[in-house]
Design a protein around this motif. Structure first.
Motif, PDB file in Angstrom:
ATOM      1  N   SER A  64      81.364  64.444  45.895  1.00  0.00           N
ATOM      2  CA  SER A  64      82.825  64.271  45.610  1.00  0.00           C
ATOM      3  C   SER A  64      83.569  63.189  46.852  1.00  0.00           C
ATOM      4  CB  SER A  64      83.580  65.691  46.281  1.00  0.00           C
ATOM      5  OG  SER A  64      83.261  66.081  47.478  1.00  0.00           O
ATOM      6  N   ARG A  68      87.027  61.522  43.521  1.00  0.00           N
ATOM      7  CA  ARG A  68      87.795  62.189  42.675  1.00  0.00           C
ATOM      8  C   ARG A  68      88.957  62.853  43.601  1.00  0.00           C
ATOM      9  NH1 ARG A  68      85.597  67.859  42.227  1.00  0.00           N
ATOM     10  NH2 ARG A  68      83.830  67.650  43.409  1.00  0.00           N
ATOM     11  N   ALA A  69      90.141  63.459  42.862  1.00  0.00           N
ATOM     12  CA  ALA A  69      90.977  64.334  43.547  1.00  0.00           C
ATOM     13  C   ALA A  69      90.296  65.386  44.404  1.00  0.00           C
ATOM     14  CB  ALA A  69      91.945  64.831  42.569  1.00  0.00           C
ATOM     15  N   ASP A  71      89.814  68.809  45.939  1.00  0.00           N
ATOM     16  CA  ASP A  71      89.946  70.072  45.608  1.00  0.00           C
ATOM     17  C   ASP A  71      89.316  71.225  46.559  1.00  0.00           C
ATOM     18  OD1 ASP A  71      87.270  69.635  45.117  1.00  0.00           O
ATOM     19  OD2 ASP A  71      87.217  70.108  42.979  1.00  0.00           O
ATOM     20  N   ARG A  72      88.582  70.624  47.340  1.00  0.00           N
ATOM     21  CA  ARG A  72      88.039  71.340  48.350  1.00  0.00           C
ATOM     22  C   ARG A  72      88.338  70.715  49.747  1.00  0.00           C
ATOM     23  NH1 ARG A  72      83.075  71.368  50.471  1.00  0.00           N
ATOM     24  NH2 ARG A  72      82.360  72.989  51.535  1.00  0.00           N
ATOM     25  N   GLU A  79      90.901  75.654  49.419  1.00  0.00           N
ATOM     26  CA  GLU A  79      91.129  74.957  48.348  1.00  0.00           C
ATOM     27  C   GLU A  79      92.816  75.109  48.105  1.00  0.00           C
ATOM     28  OE1 GLU A  79      88.641  77.428  45.605  1.00  0.00           O
ATOM     29  OE2 GLU A  79      86.877  76.406  46.536  1.00  0.00           O
ATOM     30  N   GLN A  80      93.427  75.135  49.226  1.00  0.00           N
ATOM     31  CA  GLN A  80      94.777  75.235  48.578  1.00  0.00           C
ATOM     32  C   GLN A  80      95.532  73.919  49.710  1.00  0.00           C
ATOM     33  OE1 GLN A  80      96.927  78.925  48.815  1.00  0.00           O
ATOM     34  NE2 GLN A  80      98.098  78.162  47.361  1.00  0.00           N
ATOM     35  N   THR A 137      97.693  64.015  50.518  1.00  0.00           N
ATOM     36  CA  THR A 137      97.002  65.481  50.495  1.00  0.00           C
ATOM     37  C   THR A 137      97.064  66.060  51.819  1.00  0.00           C
ATOM     38  OG1 THR A 137      96.438  65.160  48.354  1.00  0.00           O
ATOM     39  CG2 THR A 137      95.983  67.032  49.394  1.00  0.00           C
ATOM     40  N   CYS A 139      95.806  69.947  53.845  1.00  0.00           N
ATOM     41  CA  CYS A 139      95.157  71.189  53.788  1.00  0.00           C
ATOM     42  C   CYS A 139      96.140  72.264  54.524  1.00  0.00           C
ATOM     43  CB  CYS A 139      93.751  71.135  54.426  1.00  0.00           C
ATOM     44  SG  CYS A 139      93.187  72.692  54.652  1.00  0.00           S
ATOM     45  N   ASN A 152      95.611  65.619  43.176  1.00  0.00           N
ATOM     46  CA  ASN A 152      95.385  66.771  42.214  1.00  0.00           C
ATOM     47  C   ASN A 152      96.772  67.213  41.602  1.00  0.00           C
ATOM     48  OD1 ASN A 152      94.591  69.024  41.135  1.00  0.00           O
ATOM     49  ND2 ASN A 152      93.003  69.506  42.542  1.00  0.00           N
ATOM     50  N   GLU A 154      97.319  69.907  40.394  1.00  0.00           N
ATOM     51  CA  GLU A 154      97.626  71.352  41.069  1.00  0.00           C
ATOM     52  C   GLU A 154      98.244  71.326  42.379  1.00  0.00           C
ATOM     53  OE1 GLU A 154      93.881  73.260  40.681  1.00  0.00           O
ATOM     54  OE2 GLU A 154      93.468  72.876  38.607  1.00  0.00           O
ATOM     55  N   HIS A 155      98.266  70.200  42.995  1.00  0.00           N
ATOM     56  CA  HIS A 155      98.836  70.193  44.259  1.00  0.00           C
ATOM     57  C   HIS A 155     100.375  70.002  44.173  1.00  0.00           C
ATOM     58  CE1 HIS A 155      94.657  69.307  45.831  1.00  0.00           C
ATOM     59  NE2 HIS A 155      94.685  70.667  45.465  1.00  0.00           N
TER      60      HIS A 155
END
Length: 182
Positions: A64, A68-69, A71-72, A79-80, A137, A139, A152, A154-155
């Motif tokens: 990763s 890619r975006a 995610d972790r 993961e958020q 992004t 964390c 991502n 989802e974010h």
């Protein structure tokens, strides 16, 4: 108009070059701030550690790194995340303070209408700067900042409820990490 320019989740600024993929993090042990590019991570085979004190961190894994975006989290494994504009908060506060003083002086010394016009001009410049800044992004757990990676979907923006949840988790993560590494 291309597909990328119509995508609001694009991580690069609309008028500037794409930023190379990187993570900016604060080492929990030595409290030094570091910027690590995806190329550096590739050379480390996906294992991330503090360059100063060599504290081992979660790492992104080989697959990763910069492709890619996120995610972790590469630092803590969380993961958020939330998305925000890439702008220095202290500088932003100083600009707002300076603008308020200037507009107040213009309103007091020249004319109220001219002061409101100055305020509208400042707001227009602020809006243009906001539109030109790239998204990053962040964390929720370790506050690491990821630049140059695809966003991502989802974010979303910062949510205070998640921050309150992560305050306790952050203390627990730090205690576990420093307890194991000592």
């Amino acid at each position: 108009m291309t597909a990328n320019s119509a995508n609001p989740s694009s991580s690069s600024a609309p008028f500037g070059p794409r930023t190379p993929a990187s993570v900016q993090f604060l080492c929990p042990r030595c409290e030094e701030m570091f910027l690590c590019s995806a190329g550096d991570l590739g050379a480390m085979e996906g294992r991330l550690s503090c360059p100063h004190c060599r504290l081992p961190l979660a790492g992104p894994g080989k697959s990763s790194v910069g492709t890619r975006a996120i995610d972790r989290c590469w630092v803590c494994g969380n993961e958020q995340f939330y998305v925000q504009k890439d702008f220095n908060r202290e500088l932003g506060f100083m600009i707002v303070l300076f603008s308020a003083v200037i507009v107040s002086l213009v309103m007091l010394l020249i004319d109220h209408i001219f002061g409101v016009a100055c305020l509208m001009g400042i707001a227009a410049v602020d809006w243009m700067a906001y539109r030109m800044l790239a998204n990053v992004t962040v964390c929720y757990l370790c506050q690491s900042i990821y630049r140059g990676l695809p966003l991502n979907p989802e974010h979303h923006g910062f949510y205070l409820g998640y921050e309150e949840k992560y305050k306790k988790r952050r203390r627990e993560w730090l205690a576990a990490l420093l307890g194991e590494a000592s």
